[in-house]
Design a protein around this motif. Structure first.
Motif, short mmCIF file in Angstrom:
data_model
loop_
_atom_site.label_atom_id
_atom_site.label_comp_id
_atom_site.label_asym_id
_atom_site.label_seq_id
_atom_site.Cartn_x
_atom_site.Cartn_y
_atom_site.Cartn_z
N ARG A 1 0.80 -1.13 0.01
CA ARG A 1 0.10 -0.01 -0.06
C ARG A 1 0.79 1.11 0.02
O ARG A 1 0.42 2.53 -0.45
CB ARG A 1 -0.91 -0.13 1.35
CG ARG A 1 -2.07 -1.07 0.98
CD ARG A 1 -3.08 -1.02 2.11
NE ARG A 1 -3.84 0.12 2.00
CZ ARG A 1 -4.97 0.35 2.73
NH1 ARG A 1 -5.32 -0.22 3.72
NH2 ARG A 1 -5.66 1.57 2.42
N THR B 1 -13.08 3.96 7.87
CA THR B 1 -14.38 4.93 7.55
C THR B 1 -15.07 4.97 9.17
O THR B 1 -14.86 4.23 9.87
CB THR B 1 -15.54 4.36 6.70
OG1 THR B 1 -15.84 2.98 7.15
CG2 THR B 1 -14.98 4.12 5.31
N ASP C 1 -19.39 1.53 2.78
CA ASP C 1 -18.84 2.00 1.48
C ASP C 1 -17.95 3.19 1.72
O ASP C 1 -17.34 2.98 3.05
CB ASP C 1 -20.01 2.88 0.88
CG ASP C 1 -20.88 3.78 1.73
OD1 ASP C 1 -20.00 4.24 2.65
OD2 ASP C 1 -21.99 4.36 1.44
N SER C 2 -17.34 4.02 0.82
CA SER C 2 -16.03 4.83 1.00
C SER C 2 -16.46 6.26 1.33
O SER C 2 -15.67 7.00 1.05
CB SER C 2 -15.12 4.53 0.38
OG SER C 2 -15.78 4.76 -1.03
N SER D 1 -13.80 0.52 4.40
CA SER D 1 -14.63 0.59 3.07
C SER D 1 -13.97 -0.57 2.37
O SER D 1 -12.93 -1.22 2.22
CB SER D 1 -13.74 1.73 2.57
OG SER D 1 -13.37 1.55 1.17
N GLN D 2 -15.20 -0.96 1.70
CA GLN D 2 -14.98 -2.28 0.79
C GLN D 2 -13.90 -2.18 -0.44
O GLN D 2 -13.05 -2.85 -0.58
CB GLN D 2 -16.28 -2.63 0.23
CG GLN D 2 -16.41 -3.98 -0.19
CD GLN D 2 -17.91 -4.41 -0.69
OE1 GLN D 2 -18.71 -3.45 -0.98
NE2 GLN D 2 -18.30 -5.51 -0.34
N ASP D 3 -13.99 -0.98 -0.98
CA ASP D 3 -13.24 -0.89 -2.31
C ASP D 3 -11.74 -0.35 -1.68
O ASP D 3 -10.83 -1.04 -2.27
CB ASP D 3 -13.98 0.41 -3.04
CG ASP D 3 -15.24 0.04 -3.40
OD1 ASP D 3 -15.31 -1.03 -3.41
OD2 ASP D 3 -16.10 1.01 -3.56
N THR D 4 -11.61 0.72 -0.97
CA THR D 4 -10.21 1.15 -0.80
C THR D 4 -9.60 0.73 0.30
O THR D 4 -8.40 0.74 0.88
CB THR D 4 -10.38 2.68 -0.48
OG1 THR D 4 -11.19 2.94 0.67
CG2 THR D 4 -11.11 3.39 -1.74
N LYS D 5 -10.28 -0.24 1.32
CA LYS D 5 -9.86 -0.70 2.60
C LYS D 5 -9.35 0.33 3.39
O LYS D 5 -8.43 0.03 4.38
CB LYS D 5 -8.54 -1.77 2.52
CG LYS D 5 -8.56 -2.71 1.26
CD LYS D 5 -9.75 -3.90 1.70
CE LYS D 5 -10.05 -4.82 0.62
NZ LYS D 5 -11.35 -5.21 0.47
#
Lengths: 424, 424
Positions: free
Chosen positions: A120, B147, B105-106, B140-144
């Motif tokens: 990352r 949140t 979500d992000s 966040s699912q997308d960006t890890k």
């Protein structure tokens, strides 16, 4: 374009204005064309405050939870630093130890780094971002729990990440200008050392110089990573810690002695009247090892022919004192020693210099300087590039000053010349 | 053996002694034979202090970093709580939102939960441990990236985890005894409501009752999860929020009105002299929606035949006021309205009760009570189980008290009887 890893300690990010100042330095490094990864400690006294909170709820908090608690400290400082950088118009992303890929064993409170997988961080750098990483923390390979690296942890994070990223330099920012020939609070004439070898720096660290932790220097040596120790309050060059400080030929002749270190944190235990039989010393030190006591120096007197008994003295961190005494009490009957003495009014003074290897007479000159200053030596230990003596705690300042002068380390003095001597 | 999810807010864990008291309650629940999962907020004012720090380094901190910062708050409280429980001899493990499997979500600062995968929580429960989970946060699912869930976040975490774990109850601990028929600070005779439906509780929350956030009640309703709102200072039963409060037949007849809520956080904007053409109102509210302004009530006057112009009034959170006015100013010329009026000296008073569905005359009785108390009504809106009115802010207390009395909600009164009436 270079990849620069910078580490800022707690005093460099103690409050909002400190953080903003550090952010400016980071942005300047980025604008100079470098990729920048920043490792940051918790703000000022945060860690102590969190430890105090923990003490209020539990006298002996579980290690896992203590690590969970303490790691919030860097989380705060790294997020604030990323915000301050964003405010200066550069993109920054903060990452926890876990997110940065700092994989450790599961020894809470003193975890060791097993692997670093900075995917990352690389991603952030590739995206033109400045990466801010929490020092001192990682994630356990087995349990996936959050861990802390223990003393010197943030420096170790910095060096480990710099090595994994193949960085050009790891800059360790601190509140002094670099590594000095002695503690300037004791020796006002102490000078900044421009370049020093990993080996010497490790000896300095092991002998009480607090500026870099032994562990991080060891790590840097293993990977041949240059460390630059410098002040966060100026842009002056600090001290470079490298494999071969002479390689650039910047100085015609390296000084024989690089510096004088001292340490007041040790105590001395004497086991009095140990029967002079094979294996007794082994039993004593096995017992101490089992109790996880770290032993530094050891001296055994010559056995008195009349009694068939001897005294064994050793030094250890004062904080391990009661553990050691308790463990030894338990084997007193079995070993048959007479008594235990405990003395925490001692100090260690060490001369460190790679030049010792090729210059005989250093020991003689050191001891002469201490004798002239009226300092009595209680114990002695040496390595290839170090001589350490134990003296009374009140004599530490005198001994450091005398050694510093004797080896011409005082500022504005010329290079030391050692005449003959009796060898070490 | 039941699975109990408990949520403790910031005031319940404000300091070390509060944390120890909460730990005792948790341990008692565990010892009573339950599996226990605890969701905890940040201690006392921690979140505000962190926000203040953020403001000191950046006037507009990036959402990602603000979330990273704020989530340190629960990290501290959850670790301390786990320590306090361990000190009482029970094993506890703390988990961040990410570790607990709260996937979002992000949208930093107001993330929505997408999924909950509580594998590690189940593992802890299976191992006989008490699981402590950080409220308010996820990953966040997308960006890890880390949140936060925004307002009411910890309650939502509790309900979401309880639903995912198929818990028997989600207990929300607070500093009052439950949900009251009105704010006891305004109506000293207000009574605790023993059972209330999700629908009524949602209306209460939407109308200013601060005890539970709308979002968490919505979530609980979707999964049919019973919520028990109760005091962390006593062991008394609080208020149960369930699908069908009458199902247990505990009360012969449910009151028609469950409670009176009020809200002083809204303001009123009036768009004066809007040309009475098709689509003008649509343009106005499209503009406000694009500016992300939340509109509550809307009233449009009948167009004056002589001018061909009308006034449109609406209410909105006072904090959205300047955003809304700025957005509307920009379309003044295009729409051709005359002026904008802004009034933040208003308050909303709402009657809530599922019994309204089957009892005509509630509105008439409500308005009569307000008239008798000399309170002028500025705007009205209704749902199937709610009537809300906008009154002057100074009239709020009077209106709440009058309604509470008129519908016989005061303690020690008999059940309200409504005679005939004109219907709603």
């Amino acid at each position: 374009m270079a990849l620069v890893v910078q580490k800022y300690g707690g005093s460099s990010v103690a409050d909002a204005s400190c953080i903003k100042r550090v952010a400016q330095r980071i942005v300047a490094t980025k604008k100079a064309g470098n990729d920048v990864v920043v490792i940051v400690s918790a703000m000022g006294d945060t860690t102590d405050e969190l430890l105090d909170l923990a003490q209020q709820v539990s006298p002996l908090p579980p290690g896992r939870e203590l690590d969970m608690l303490l790691t919030s400290g860097e989380r705060i400082s790294m997020a604030l630093l990323a915000m301050a950088i964003a405010n200066l118009g550069q993109e920054a992303r903060s990452f926890t130890g876990s997110q940065a890929g700092v994989i450790t064993d599961s020894s809470h409170g003193r975890a060791r780094i097993i692997d670093v997988t900075p995917g990352r961080i690389r991603g952030a750098l590739d995206g033109g971002q400045i990466a801010i990483v929490a020092g001192f923390q990682g994630v356990s390979q087995d349990t996936k729990d959050i861990t802390t690296l223990g003393r010197g942890g943030s420096d170790t994070t910095a060096v480990a990440l710099a090595a994994a990223l193949d960085a050009d330099v790891c800059e360790i920012y601190t509140d002094v200008d670099g590594v000095f020939t002695a503690d300037p609070r004791i020796v006002p004439a102490a000078r900044k050392i421009p370049r020093i070898s990993y080996d010497e720096m490790m000896e300095m660290a092991a002998c009480g110089a607090k500026i870099l932790h032994l562990r991080c220097v060891e790590y840097a040596r293993r990977f041949g990573l240059p460390i630059h120790v410098r002040s966060s309050f100026s842009s002056k060059e600090g001290t470079w810690v490298v494999s071969d400080p002479d390689s650039e030929g910047k100085e015609m002749e390296q000084p024989i002695i690089s510096g004088v270190a001292h340490d007041r944190s040790e105590a001395k235990i004497t086991v009095v009247g140990v029967p002079d039989k094979v294996g007794e010393a082994a039993t004593i030190f096995k017992t101490l090892a089992d109790a996880e006591v770290n032993i530094d120096m050891i001296v055994q007197n010559v056995s008195a022919a009349t009694t068939g008994r001897t005294d064994i003295s050793f030094t250890l961190p004062t904080s391990d004192g009661s553990t050691a005494l308790t463990a030894l009490k338990k084997i007193q009957e079995r070993i048959g020693f007479e008594s235990l003495l405990f003395d925490d009014q001692i100090g260690k003074v060490s001369l460190i210099g790679a030049g010792m290897r090729s210059h005989p007479g250093v020991t003689a000159m050191f001891f002469a300087a201490l004798a002239d200053a009226g300092v009595n030596i209680e114990m002695i230990s040496t390595s290839e590039i170090r001589i350490s003596v134990i003296v009374g705690q009140d004599d530490v300042d005198t001994a450091v000053g005398a050694a510093h002068r004797a080896f011409d380390l005082d500022a504005d003095q010329v290079e030391a010349v050692i005449y003959g001597g009796t060898g070490r």
